[in-house]
Design an enzyme around this catalytic site. Structure first.
Site, PDB file in Angstrom:
ATOM      1  N   LYS A   1       0.813  -1.189   0.000  1.00 59.67           N
ATOM      2  CA  LYS A   1       0.000   0.000   0.000  1.00 59.67           C
ATOM      3  C   LYS A   1       0.862   1.261   0.000  1.00 59.67           C
ATOM      4  O   LYS A   1       0.409   2.340  -0.355  1.00 59.67           O
ATOM      5  CB  LYS A   1      -0.880   0.041   1.268  1.00 59.67           C
ATOM      6  CG  LYS A   1      -1.805  -1.127   1.410  1.00 59.67           C
ATOM      7  CD  LYS A   1      -2.501  -1.068   2.769  1.00 59.67           C
ATOM      8  CE  LYS A   1      -3.249  -2.376   3.015  1.00 59.67           C
ATOM      9  NZ  LYS A   1      -3.699  -2.471   4.416  1.00 59.67           N
ATOM     10  N   GLY A   2       2.112   1.130   0.438  1.00 59.45           N
ATOM     11  CA  GLY A   2       2.931   2.293   0.767  1.00 59.45           C
ATOM     12  C   GLY A   2       3.090   3.333  -0.322  1.00 59.45           C
ATOM     13  O   GLY A   2       3.221   4.513  -0.030  1.00 59.45           O
TER      14      GLY A   2
ATOM     15  N   GLU B   1       8.154   2.435  -5.769  1.00 62.59           N
ATOM     16  CA  GLU B   1       8.127   1.996  -4.377  1.00 62.59           C
ATOM     17  C   GLU B   1       8.127   3.195  -3.434  1.00 62.59           C
ATOM     18  O   GLU B   1       8.565   4.280  -3.808  1.00 62.59           O
ATOM     19  CB  GLU B   1       9.380   1.155  -4.084  1.00 62.59           C
ATOM     20  CG  GLU B   1       9.122  -0.339  -3.971  1.00 62.59           C
ATOM     21  CD  GLU B   1       8.448  -0.747  -2.655  1.00 62.59           C
ATOM     22  OE1 GLU B   1       7.710   0.063  -2.050  1.00 62.59           O
ATOM     23  OE2 GLU B   1       8.657  -1.897  -2.244  1.00 62.59           O
ATOM     24  N   ASP B   2       7.686   2.977  -2.207  1.00 56.55           N
ATOM     25  CA  ASP B   2       7.735   4.037  -1.213  1.00 56.55           C
ATOM     26  C   ASP B   2       9.137   4.173  -0.611  1.00 56.55           C
ATOM     27  O   ASP B   2       9.678   5.259  -0.502  1.00 56.55           O
ATOM     28  CB  ASP B   2       6.693   3.812  -0.105  1.00 56.55           C
ATOM     29  CG  ASP B   2       6.764   2.414   0.524  1.00 56.55           C
ATOM     30  OD1 ASP B   2       7.548   1.559   0.059  1.00 56.55           O
ATOM     31  OD2 ASP B   2       6.013   2.165   1.481  1.00 56.55           O
TER      32      ASP B   2
ATOM     33  N   ASP C   1      14.705  -0.321   1.939  1.00 55.80           N
ATOM     34  CA  ASP C   1      15.352  -0.470   3.231  1.00 55.80           C
ATOM     35  C   ASP C   1      16.448  -1.538   3.079  1.00 55.80           C
ATOM     36  O   ASP C   1      17.543  -1.244   2.615  1.00 55.80           O
ATOM     37  CB  ASP C   1      14.255  -0.853   4.231  1.00 55.80           C
ATOM     38  CG  ASP C   1      14.718  -0.844   5.669  1.00 55.80           C
ATOM     39  OD1 ASP C   1      15.718  -0.214   5.975  1.00 55.80           O
ATOM     40  OD2 ASP C   1      14.042  -1.491   6.510  1.00 55.80           O
TER      41      ASP C   1
ATOM     42  N   LYS D   1      16.972   4.178   2.264  1.00 55.37           N
ATOM     43  CA  LYS D   1      17.749   4.066   3.512  1.00 55.37           C
ATOM     44  C   LYS D   1      18.951   3.181   3.229  1.00 55.37           C
ATOM     45  O   LYS D   1      18.939   1.990   3.546  1.00 55.37           O
ATOM     46  CB  LYS D   1      16.898   3.348   4.574  1.00 55.37           C
ATOM     47  CG  LYS D   1      16.012   4.203   5.420  1.00 55.37           C
ATOM     48  CD  LYS D   1      15.592   3.411   6.665  1.00 55.37           C
ATOM     49  CE  LYS D   1      14.110   3.299   6.783  1.00 55.37           C
ATOM     50  NZ  LYS D   1      13.666   2.578   7.985  1.00 55.37           N
TER      51      LYS D   1
ATOM     52  N   PHE E   1      13.000   4.998  11.504  1.00 58.43           N
ATOM     53  CA  PHE E   1      11.703   4.529  11.038  1.00 58.43           C
ATOM     54  C   PHE E   1      10.814   5.733  10.756  1.00 58.43           C
ATOM     55  O   PHE E   1      10.584   6.574  11.619  1.00 58.43           O
ATOM     56  CB  PHE E   1      11.049   3.601  12.066  1.00 58.43           C
ATOM     57  CG  PHE E   1       9.905   2.847  11.473  1.00 58.43           C
ATOM     58  CD1 PHE E   1      10.131   1.682  10.755  1.00 58.43           C
ATOM     59  CD2 PHE E   1       8.597   3.323  11.583  1.00 58.43           C
ATOM     60  CE1 PHE E   1       9.074   1.003  10.162  1.00 58.43           C
ATOM     61  CE2 PHE E   1       7.546   2.642  10.994  1.00 58.43           C
ATOM     62  CZ  PHE E   1       7.785   1.481  10.289  1.00 58.43           C
ATOM     63  N   VAL E   2      10.336   5.812   9.521  1.00 60.36           N
ATOM     64  CA  VAL E   2       9.553   6.979   9.124  1.00 60.36           C
ATOM     65  C   VAL E   2       8.112   6.595   8.767  1.00 60.36           C
ATOM     66  O   VAL E   2       7.842   5.459   8.366  1.00 60.36           O
ATOM     67  CB  VAL E   2      10.201   7.714   7.925  1.00 60.36           C
ATOM     68  CG1 VAL E   2      11.512   8.362   8.329  1.00 60.36           C
ATOM     69  CG2 VAL E   2      10.410   6.774   6.744  1.00 60.36           C
TER      70      VAL E   2
ATOM     71  N   ASP F   1       3.457   3.639   6.724  1.00 63.30           N
ATOM     72  CA  ASP F   1       2.679   3.389   7.935  1.00 63.30           C
ATOM     73  C   ASP F   1       3.520   2.870   9.091  1.00 63.30           C
ATOM     74  O   ASP F   1       4.628   2.367   8.909  1.00 63.30           O
ATOM     75  CB  ASP F   1       1.604   2.338   7.661  1.00 63.30           C
ATOM     76  CG  ASP F   1       2.212   0.936   7.524  1.00 63.30           C
ATOM     77  OD1 ASP F   1       3.134   0.759   6.703  1.00 63.30           O
ATOM     78  OD2 ASP F   1       1.779   0.027   8.266  1.00 63.30           O
TER      79      ASP F   1
ATOM     80  N   ARG G   1      -0.532   6.828   7.288  1.00 61.11           N
ATOM     81  CA  ARG G   1      -0.295   6.908   5.842  1.00 61.11           C
ATOM     82  C   ARG G   1      -0.795   8.228   5.260  1.00 61.11           C
ATOM     83  O   ARG G   1      -0.323   8.675   4.226  1.00 61.11           O
ATOM     84  CB  ARG G   1      -1.005   5.755   5.116  1.00 61.11           C
ATOM     85  CG  ARG G   1      -0.455   4.372   5.441  1.00 61.11           C
ATOM     86  CD  ARG G   1      -1.045   3.360   4.465  1.00 61.11           C
ATOM     87  NE  ARG G   1      -0.880   1.974   4.889  1.00 61.11           N
ATOM     88  CZ  ARG G   1       0.198   1.232   4.651  1.00 61.11           C
ATOM     89  NH1 ARG G   1       1.223   1.742   3.995  1.00 61.11           N
ATOM     90  NH2 ARG G   1       0.260  -0.017   5.063  1.00 61.11           N
TER      91      ARG G   1
HETATM   92  P1  IMP Z   1      12.915  -3.923   2.471  1.00 65.55           P
HETATM   93  O1  IMP Z   1      12.491  -5.197   1.842  1.00 65.55           O
HETATM   94  O2  IMP Z   1      13.661  -4.152   3.751  1.00 65.55           O
HETATM   95  O3  IMP Z   1      13.652  -2.980   1.552  1.00 65.55           O
HETATM   96  O4  IMP Z   1      11.619  -3.226   3.011  1.00 65.55           O
HETATM   97  C1  IMP Z   1      10.796  -2.516   2.263  1.00 65.55           C
HETATM   98  C2  IMP Z   1       9.450  -2.362   2.936  1.00 65.55           C
HETATM   99  O5  IMP Z   1       9.538  -2.279   4.387  1.00 65.55           O
HETATM  100  C3  IMP Z   1       8.866  -1.071   2.492  1.00 65.55           C
HETATM  101  O6  IMP Z   1       8.162  -1.211   1.289  1.00 65.55           O
HETATM  102  C4  IMP Z   1       8.013  -0.668   3.673  1.00 65.55           C
HETATM  103  O7  IMP Z   1       6.745  -1.264   3.541  1.00 65.55           O
HETATM  104  C5  IMP Z   1       8.724  -1.238   4.867  1.00 65.55           C
HETATM  105  N1  IMP Z   1       9.559  -0.220   5.522  1.00 65.55           N
HETATM  106  C6  IMP Z   1      10.906  -0.170   5.568  1.00 65.55           C
HETATM  107  N2  IMP Z   1      11.336   0.894   6.252  1.00 65.55           N
HETATM  108  C7  IMP Z   1      10.232   1.564   6.651  1.00 65.55           C
HETATM  109  C8  IMP Z   1      10.021   2.782   7.401  1.00 65.55           C
HETATM  110  O8  IMP Z   1      10.937   3.485   7.864  1.00 65.55           O
HETATM  111  N3  IMP Z   1       8.718   3.134   7.601  1.00 65.55           N
HETATM  112  C9  IMP Z   1       7.675   2.411   7.131  1.00 65.55           C
HETATM  113  N4  IMP Z   1       7.826   1.285   6.417  1.00 65.55           N
HETATM  114  C10 IMP Z   1       9.097   0.853   6.187  1.00 65.55           C
HETATM  115 MG    MG Z   2       6.105  -0.990   0.881  1.00 63.04          MG
END
Ligand code: IMP
Ligand code: MG
Length: 176
Positions: A42-43, A98-99, A102, A130, A151-152, A158, A164
């Site tokens: 949803k992000g 993507e939002d 990470d 990040k 964490f944002v 969310d 959101r």
């Molecule tokens: P990754 O697979 O670790 O890159 O994570 C990506 C997903 O984790 C994102 O699409 C978000 O849904 C969630 N996520 C990672 N960091 C944050 C944050 O700081 N705030 C909110 N959601 C996050």
């Molecule tokens: Mg996401």
């Protein structure tokens, strides 16, 4: 608001200016093409909606929803497709939106899946990055902001499905 322990990291004005800039850059890069923008739910829903209004090339939109498997398997980068695309992307120029990136696990999994469907091209746009937390390298073509390892929430992101709808990006202080 998440409370007075939350602090604004990126203001509404900064977000809007950067999204407009990304829209101009993407429009220029896709001149003469008709890209399919794939938003990750949803992000990314708010980012996609704002970015969409700064795109000046003919464009269509599709969405995927994914969720991570439990914590135990997260390091494998396995994500479950909760909602798949409605249309085939074979032969299309695809822009994945993507939002936040990470660890990069979600995005690298999505890129792998989409590439296996033989698009003409695949590029990726993320609002937030990040880089400190990266576990796997992912190719990013467009990036709104690089942020520290915090964490944002807000602007689509969310915490426990909340916040959101906030217009800015905030750091959620521990315990708030
Ligand atoms: P990754 O697979 O670790 O890159 O994570 C990506 C997903 O984790 C994102 O699409 C978000 O849904 C969630 N996520 C990672 N960091 C944050 C944050 O700081 N705030 C909110 N959601 C996050
Ligand atoms: Mg996401």
């Amino acid at each position: 608001m998440p409370g007075e322990r939350a602090k604004v990291l990126i203001t509404e004005g900064e977000i809007q200016a950067r999204v407009a800039e990304l829209g101009r850059q993407i429009s220029a890069d896709y001149l003469g093409k008709e890209p399919v923008v794939v938003g990750v739910l949803k992000g990314a829903f708010i980012f996609v909606a704002d970015l969409a209004r700064h795109l000046t090339v003919p464009v269509s939109f599709d969405f995927m929803a994914v969720s991570s498997y439990g914590a135990a398997t997260q390091s494998s980068g396995e994500v479950r497709i909760v909602k798949d695309l409605d249309e085939s992307i074979e032969g299309k120029d695809v822009l994945l939106v993507e939002d936040i990136v990470d660890t990069g696990l979600t995005l690298s999994y999505l890129q792998r899946i989409l590439l296996s469907r033989k698009p003409a091209s695949l590029k990726t746009c993320t609002l937030l990055d990040k880089p400190d937390r990266r576990k796997v390298e992912v190719a990013l073509d467009y990036r709104g902001f690089e942020i520290p390892n915090e964490f944002v929430v807000g602007y689509g992101l969310d915490y426990d499905q909340k916040y959101r709808n906030l217009r800015e990006i905030l750091v959620l202080a521990r315990g708030s």
